[in-house]
Design a protein around this motif. Structure first.
Motif, PDB file in Angstrom:
ATOM      1  N   GLU A 181      -5.505  13.603 -10.878  1.00 34.97           N
ATOM      2  CA  GLU A 181      -6.912  13.925 -11.132  1.00 34.97           C
ATOM      3  C   GLU A 181      -7.806  13.227 -10.119  1.00 34.97           C
ATOM      4  O   GLU A 181      -7.511  12.104  -9.695  1.00 34.97           O
ATOM      5  N   LYS A 182      -8.922  13.887  -9.759  1.00 33.38           N
ATOM      6  CA  LYS A 182      -9.841  13.325  -8.773  1.00 33.38           C
ATOM      7  C   LYS A 182     -11.106  12.848  -9.455  1.00 33.38           C
ATOM      8  O   LYS A 182     -11.601  13.545 -10.330  1.00 33.38           O
ATOM      9  N   PRO A 183     -11.666  11.725  -9.075  1.00 35.93           N
ATOM     10  CA  PRO A 183     -11.164  10.812  -8.051  1.00 35.93           C
ATOM     11  C   PRO A 183     -10.141   9.814  -8.579  1.00 35.93           C
ATOM     12  O   PRO A 183      -9.458   9.162  -7.796  1.00 35.93           O
ATOM     13  N   ASN A 184     -10.027   9.703  -9.914  1.00 34.18           N
ATOM     14  CA  ASN A 184      -9.123   8.705 -10.479  1.00 34.18           C
ATOM     15  C   ASN A 184      -8.199   9.345 -11.495  1.00 34.18           C
ATOM     16  O   ASN A 184      -8.665  10.037 -12.397  1.00 34.18           O
ATOM     17  N   ASP A 185      -6.925   9.080 -11.342  1.00 37.93           N
ATOM     18  CA  ASP A 185      -5.957   9.576 -12.315  1.00 37.93           C
ATOM     19  C   ASP A 185      -5.469   8.392 -13.140  1.00 37.93           C
ATOM     20  O   ASP A 185      -4.838   7.468 -12.605  1.00 37.93           O
ATOM     21  N   ASP A 215       0.859  -1.193   0.000  1.00 41.94           N
ATOM     22  CA  ASP A 215       0.000   0.000   0.000  1.00 41.94           C
ATOM     23  C   ASP A 215       0.897   1.244   0.000  1.00 41.94           C
ATOM     24  O   ASP A 215       1.886   1.301   0.743  1.00 41.94           O
ATOM     25  N   GLY A 216       0.547   2.200  -0.842  1.00 40.19           N
ATOM     26  CA  GLY A 216       1.322   3.441  -0.928  1.00 40.19           C
ATOM     27  C   GLY A 216       1.336   4.174   0.408  1.00 40.19           C
ATOM     28  O   GLY A 216       0.294   4.308   1.043  1.00 40.19           O
ATOM     29  N   ARG A 217       2.519   4.627   0.824  1.00 40.46           N
ATOM     30  CA  ARG A 217       2.625   5.340   2.105  1.00 40.46           C
ATOM     31  C   ARG A 217       2.370   6.828   1.881  1.00 40.46           C
ATOM     32  O   ARG A 217       3.031   7.455   1.062  1.00 40.46           O
ATOM     33  N   GLY A 218       1.369   7.326   2.589  1.00 32.41           N
ATOM     34  CA  GLY A 218       1.060   8.751   2.504  1.00 32.41           C
ATOM     35  C   GLY A 218       0.678   9.204   1.101  1.00 32.41           C
ATOM     36  O   GLY A 218       1.072  10.274   0.651  1.00 32.41           O
ATOM     37  N   PHE A 219      -0.122   8.372   0.399  1.00 27.54           N
ATOM     38  CA  PHE A 219      -0.463   8.725  -0.982  1.00 27.54           C
ATOM     39  C   PHE A 219      -1.477   9.869  -1.074  1.00 27.54           C
ATOM     40  O   PHE A 219      -1.611  10.481  -2.125  1.00 27.54           O
ATOM     41  N   THR A 220      -2.186  10.143   0.014  1.00 23.11           N
ATOM     42  CA  THR A 220      -3.098  11.298  -0.018  1.00 23.11           C
ATOM     43  C   THR A 220      -2.270  12.553  -0.314  1.00 23.11           C
ATOM     44  O   THR A 220      -2.624  13.360  -1.178  1.00 23.11           O
ATOM     45  N   CYS A 280      -0.607  12.338  -3.948  1.00 22.18           N
ATOM     46  CA  CYS A 280      -1.569  12.621  -5.021  1.00 22.18           C
ATOM     47  C   CYS A 280      -1.801  14.133  -5.138  1.00 22.18           C
ATOM     48  O   CYS A 280      -1.936  14.662  -6.246  1.00 22.18           O
ATOM     49  N   SER A 321      -6.516   1.675  -6.554  1.00 26.37           N
ATOM     50  CA  SER A 321      -5.999   2.851  -5.862  1.00 26.37           C
ATOM     51  C   SER A 321      -4.485   2.718  -5.632  1.00 26.37           C
ATOM     52  O   SER A 321      -3.757   2.441  -6.581  1.00 26.37           O
ATOM     53  N   ASP A 322      -4.029   2.860  -4.387  1.00 24.56           N
ATOM     54  CA  ASP A 322      -2.580   2.782  -4.139  1.00 24.56           C
ATOM     55  C   ASP A 322      -2.185   1.439  -3.541  1.00 24.56           C
ATOM     56  O   ASP A 322      -1.169   1.325  -2.873  1.00 24.56           O
TER      57      ASP A 322
HETATM   58  N1  LIG Z   1      -6.631  12.203  -6.639  1.00 21.59           N
HETATM   59  C1  LIG Z   1      -6.372  10.887  -6.586  1.00 21.59           C
HETATM   60  N2  LIG Z   1      -6.120  10.322  -5.403  1.00 21.59           N
HETATM   61  C2  LIG Z   1      -5.848   9.003  -5.388  1.00 21.59           C
HETATM   62  C3  LIG Z   1      -5.817   8.208  -6.541  1.00 21.59           C
HETATM   63  N3  LIG Z   1      -5.509   6.951  -6.202  1.00 21.59           N
HETATM   64  C4  LIG Z   1      -5.343   6.939  -4.863  1.00 21.59           C
HETATM   65  N4  LIG Z   1      -5.547   8.178  -4.352  1.00 21.59           N
HETATM   66  C5  LIG Z   1      -5.504   8.586  -2.955  1.00 21.59           C
HETATM   67  O1  LIG Z   1      -4.612   7.760  -2.240  1.00 21.59           O
HETATM   68  C6  LIG Z   1      -5.106   7.529  -0.929  1.00 21.59           C
HETATM   69  C7  LIG Z   1      -5.073   6.066  -0.614  1.00 21.59           C
HETATM   70  O2  LIG Z   1      -5.653   5.809   0.614  1.00 21.59           O
HETATM   71  P1  LIG Z   1      -4.825   5.337   1.882  1.00 21.59           P
HETATM   72  O3  LIG Z   1      -3.824   4.313   1.489  1.00 21.59           O
HETATM   73  O4  LIG Z   1      -5.822   4.960   2.915  1.00 21.59           O
HETATM   74  O5  LIG Z   1      -4.129   6.698   2.352  1.00 21.59           O
HETATM   75  P2  LIG Z   1      -2.592   7.096   2.468  1.00 21.59           P
HETATM   76  O6  LIG Z   1      -2.521   8.584   2.466  1.00 21.59           O
HETATM   77  O7  LIG Z   1      -1.802   6.394   1.417  1.00 21.59           O
HETATM   78  O8  LIG Z   1      -2.216   6.617   3.924  1.00 21.59           O
HETATM   79  P3  LIG Z   1      -1.333   5.329   4.376  1.00 21.59           P
HETATM   80  O9  LIG Z   1      -1.566   4.258   3.377  1.00 21.59           O
HETATM   81  O10 LIG Z   1      -1.868   4.979   5.726  1.00 21.59           O
HETATM   82  O11 LIG Z   1       0.080   5.806   4.412  1.00 21.59           O
HETATM   83  C8  LIG Z   1      -6.512   8.110  -0.870  1.00 21.59           C
HETATM   84  O12 LIG Z   1      -6.467   9.336  -0.177  1.00 21.59           O
HETATM   85  C9  LIG Z   1      -6.873   8.374  -2.316  1.00 21.59           C
HETATM   86  O13 LIG Z   1      -7.657   9.496  -2.455  1.00 21.59           O
HETATM   87  C10 LIG Z   1      -6.106   8.854  -7.786  1.00 21.59           C
HETATM   88  O14 LIG Z   1      -6.118   8.248  -8.870  1.00 21.59           O
HETATM   89  N5  LIG Z   1      -6.390  10.193  -7.769  1.00 21.59           N
END
Ligand SMILES: Nc1nc2c(ncn2[C@@H]2O[C@H](COP(=O)(O)OP(=O)(O)OP(=O)(O)O)[C@@H](O)[C@H]2O)c(=O)[nH]1
Ligand SMILES: [Mg+2]
Length: 307
Positions: free
Chosen positions: A62-66, A48-53, A56, A94-95
């Motif tokens: 792009e919101k909600p999907n890039d 899982d992506g770390r701190g992807f909020t 991004c 997602s991430d």
């Molecule tokens: N704008 C945008 N945001 C995305 C996209 N894909 C993923 N995200 C964001 O990535 C985050 C993934 O959620 P989490 O994994 O719970 O949040 P995180 O900030 O990565 O936090 P941790 O995983 O706990 O480090 C969400 O906030 C999504 O909005 C996208 O295609 N576009």
């Protein structure tokens, strides 16, 4: 200091002294604890992506999907599956990405830390390496993208299938919510709080209705990659469903079937030849698994003629 010690060791005619020194330090190896994953279980590594909020927002995804971001995740995951033939299937949204190792796989003697760290580092390396292909005009800067990972063992095919279904249902719920929420904000001119309040307590049918009545968006026509997420596997010829019960066979398998060297080599060749496919299909229904028996049996199928 190390050089001096080595010189001393090398020049010392007294090998007993060398062993004494080694022996004095050797006890530290007992601190290394076993972290073995249960044998005969399906191992799922989810990254899982770390701190992807934050990430991004930084790169204006792009919101909600890039689409670039999703394609990059898929390209990195495809590279991981291609490099590690012990992975039978992977699913991402997602991430996050889940990589499934077949229950008979003995990668790194099933040591959790080794398997997880291999997946996380290989995935992250490709994610960063491939970034410029998908974000040409946005070079990466510190802090670089990074991923965490965990391994979970699932004892039966049903447990594994339920895990995969859980991730795909999560994808559906989140995507329907996000699509409706961002339509209300971007097309409907609401602020985030108003949109959130409107959606509180709504069911899937209500969200479909809001999308259609307010914005003429038919959710069914949204791209499959967004509704279903992405599934990656080696592509062989599809079989007719119900020809034999692969799930039952897989569950009954108690240990790896011994293979001749030639069989092992032929399987390896077929796996290498097979195209690694990124698709966006329903993985909840039986049909997906029945038509692709190699996912559960780990026996490579026939290479399709027109690849
Ligand atoms: N704008 C945008 N945001 C995305 C996209 N894909 C993923 N995200 C964001 O990535 C985050 C993934 O959620 P989490 O994994 O719970 O949040 P995180 O900030 O990565 O936090 P941790 O995983 O706990 O480090 C969400 O906030 C999504 O909005 C996208 O295609 N576009
Ligand atoms: Mg994350």
């Amino acid at each position: 200091m190390i050089i001096v010690l080595n010189l001393w060791l090398a020049s010392s005619a007294n090998t007993k002294g060398k062993w004494q020194i080694q022996g004095r330090f050797e006890y530290v190896k007992h601190f290394e604890q076993v972290d073995i994953l249960l044998p005969n279980t399906w191992v799922v590594v989810r990254i899982d992506g770390r701190g992807f909020t934050k990430l991004c927002a930084k790169y204006n995804f792009e919101k909600p999907n890039d689409r670039r971001a999703l394609d990059l995740m898929n390209a990195a995951a495809k590279a991981v599956v291609t490099e590690l033939p012990d992975i039978t299937i992977a699913y991402g949204v997602s991430d996050e990405y889940s990589f499934v190792f077949h229950k008979t796989c003995n990668l790194f003697e099933r040591r959790s830390s080794k398997i997880v760290s291999t997946i996380v580092s290989t995935f992250t390396a490709y994610y960063i390496f491939l970034w410029p292909t998908y974000f040409q005009d946005q070079p990466l800067s510190l802090p670089l993208p990074s991923f965490d990972g965990r391994a979970v063992c699932y004892p039966s095919v049903q447990n594994l299938r339920d895990y995969m279904s859980w991730r795909q249902v999560d994808c559906h719920i989140n995507n329907l919510y996000n699509t409706t929420f961002w339509s209300l904000v971007q097309l409907g001119g609401m602020d985030a709080k108003e949109a959130e309040n409107l959606l509180k307590g709504t069911l899937a049918a209500d969200k479909n209705e809001i999308l259609f009545s307010k914005f003429q968006i038919n959710y069914n026509n949204e791209p499959e990659i967004l509704k279903k997420g992405s599934v990656i596997y080696r592509d062989y010829e599809l079989v007719e469903p119900d020809s034999h019960d692969v799930a039952k066979e897989a569950d009954e398998l108690a240990e790896p079937v011994p293979q001749s060297k030639t069989q092992h080599e032929s399987d390896r060749k077929r796996r290498t030849k097979a195209r690694v496919l990124v698709d966006h299909l329903d993985i909840i229904k039986d049909d997906f698994w029945q038509r692709r028996p190699w996912l559960l049996s780990n026996k490579p199928g026939k290479i399709p003629k027109q690849t």
